[in-house]
Design a protein around this motif. Structure first.
Motif, short mmCIF file in Angstrom:
data_model
loop_
_atom_site.label_atom_id
_atom_site.label_comp_id
_atom_site.label_asym_id
_atom_site.label_seq_id
_atom_site.Cartn_x
_atom_site.Cartn_y
_atom_site.Cartn_z
N UNK A 5 0.86 -1.77 -0.15
CA UNK A 5 -0.14 0.53 0.19
C UNK A 5 1.06 1.38 0.19
N UNK A 6 0.67 2.14 -1.06
CA UNK A 6 1.40 3.25 -0.97
C UNK A 6 0.39 4.74 -0.32
N UNK A 64 5.22 12.47 3.33
CA UNK A 64 6.29 11.21 3.44
C UNK A 64 5.52 10.53 2.97
N UNK A 65 5.31 9.87 1.47
CA UNK A 65 5.22 9.28 1.11
C UNK A 65 5.79 7.14 1.51
N UNK A 79 9.79 11.63 0.02
CA UNK A 79 8.95 12.83 0.63
C UNK A 79 9.17 14.15 -0.36
N UNK A 80 7.74 14.82 -0.26
CA UNK A 80 7.84 16.23 -1.09
C UNK A 80 7.74 16.93 -0.35
N UNK A 123 2.53 8.42 -6.62
CA UNK A 123 1.84 9.41 -5.61
C UNK A 123 2.21 10.62 -5.10
N UNK A 124 3.42 10.95 -5.04
CA UNK A 124 4.01 11.34 -4.43
C UNK A 124 4.35 12.85 -5.86
N UNK A 125 3.91 12.41 -6.84
CA UNK A 125 4.02 13.67 -8.32
C UNK A 125 1.58 14.21 -8.18
N UNK A 126 1.08 12.84 -7.84
CA UNK A 126 -0.33 13.08 -7.51
C UNK A 126 -0.71 14.16 -6.35
#
Length: 184
Positions: A5-6, A64-65, A79-80, A123-126
Motif C-alpha cells: 500500500x502506498x 512523506x509517502x 518525501x515531497x 503518489x508523490x507527483x499526484x
C-alpha cells in the motif's frame, strides 16, 4: 510490484519513520544518496522524529509517502517538500514559483526493480499536482554525480536534467545535479 500500500505517513508513526530512515542511511549507496549520516540520525531525540512525522503527515509544507507491505513492514519512502515562491530553497537560492522538491528517496534493496519506486513517485507527483492555488510549477530533485543508478531511474520516470549543478554540502568537490519534472 509486490503487494504494498502506498500512502502518506501518519503523525503517530514516528518510530517507523526513524527506523526506515536509519535503514536507508545504512544502505551501501547512502554516501552518494543522502546528506545525513547514520550516526547523525541515530543521535536525534524522539522529539525530532515525532516532529518529522507530524510535519510530513498533513498540510502543504511536506508529505512523506511510504510503501507498506502486508505484514506492516515499510519497504520504501519518498518525501515531497514544498518550496513556496518568495522563499529560499535548501541552497539559499530565491524560489521564483512554487515547486516541489523530492528528498529521502529509498527502497529496500530486496524490493528494487519491483515497481515500488515508480509507485512511490506516482503518489508523490499526484500529491504535488493536486495543489491549485498556488499550483506547483514543477517538481525537482538532486542526484549526486556518481549515483548513475538513481539518475537513470529519474530519467526513466520523466525527470530531465536541468543543467543546474551545485556543490554537494559537506564536500564541495562533489556535484549534485538537478532534475526537474514540469507540471503536466
Amino acid at each position: 510490484m509486490s503487494r504494498h500500500v502506498i500512502r502518506p505517513v501518519r503523525a503517530d508513526e514516528w518510530l517507523k519513520v526513524k527506523q526506515l530512515r536509519i535503514a536507508a542511511l545504512k544502505d551501501p549507496a547512502a554516501a552518494v544518496a543522502f546528506l545525513e549520516t547514520v550516526e547523525n540520525a541515530e543521535s536525534h531525540p524522539d522529539e525530532f522524529w515525532q516532529g518529522r512525522a507530524e510535519g510530513a503527515s498533513h498540510g502543504r509544507a511536506a508529505r512523506q509517502f511510504i510503501a507498506e507491505a502486508g505484514d506492516g513492514q515499510w519497504d520504501g519512502s519518498v518525501t515531497v517538500l514544498v518550496e513556496e515562491a518568495g522563499t529560499s530553497d535548501l541552497f539559499g537560492v530565491p524560489v521564483e514559483a512554487a515547486q516541489g522538491h523530492l528528498v529521502g528517496v529509498f527502497v529496500r534493496p530486496e524490493q528494487r526493480g519491483s515497481g515500488l519506486s515508480e509507485a512511490l513517485f506516482a503518489a508523490a507527483l499526484e500529491w504535488a499536482w493536486s495543489f491549485e492555488e498556488p499550483a506547483l510549477e514543477r517538481v525537482r530533485l538532486f542526484v549526486h554525480e556518481d549515483n548513475a543508478r538513481a539518475g537513470a531511474f529519474y530519467r526513466r520516470v520523466g525527470f530531465e536534467a536541468s543543467g543546474w549543478v551545485v556543490p554537494m554540502p559537506g564536500d564541495p568537490s562533489a556535484k549534485e545535479l538537478e532534475y526537474v519534472f514540469p507540471r503536466p
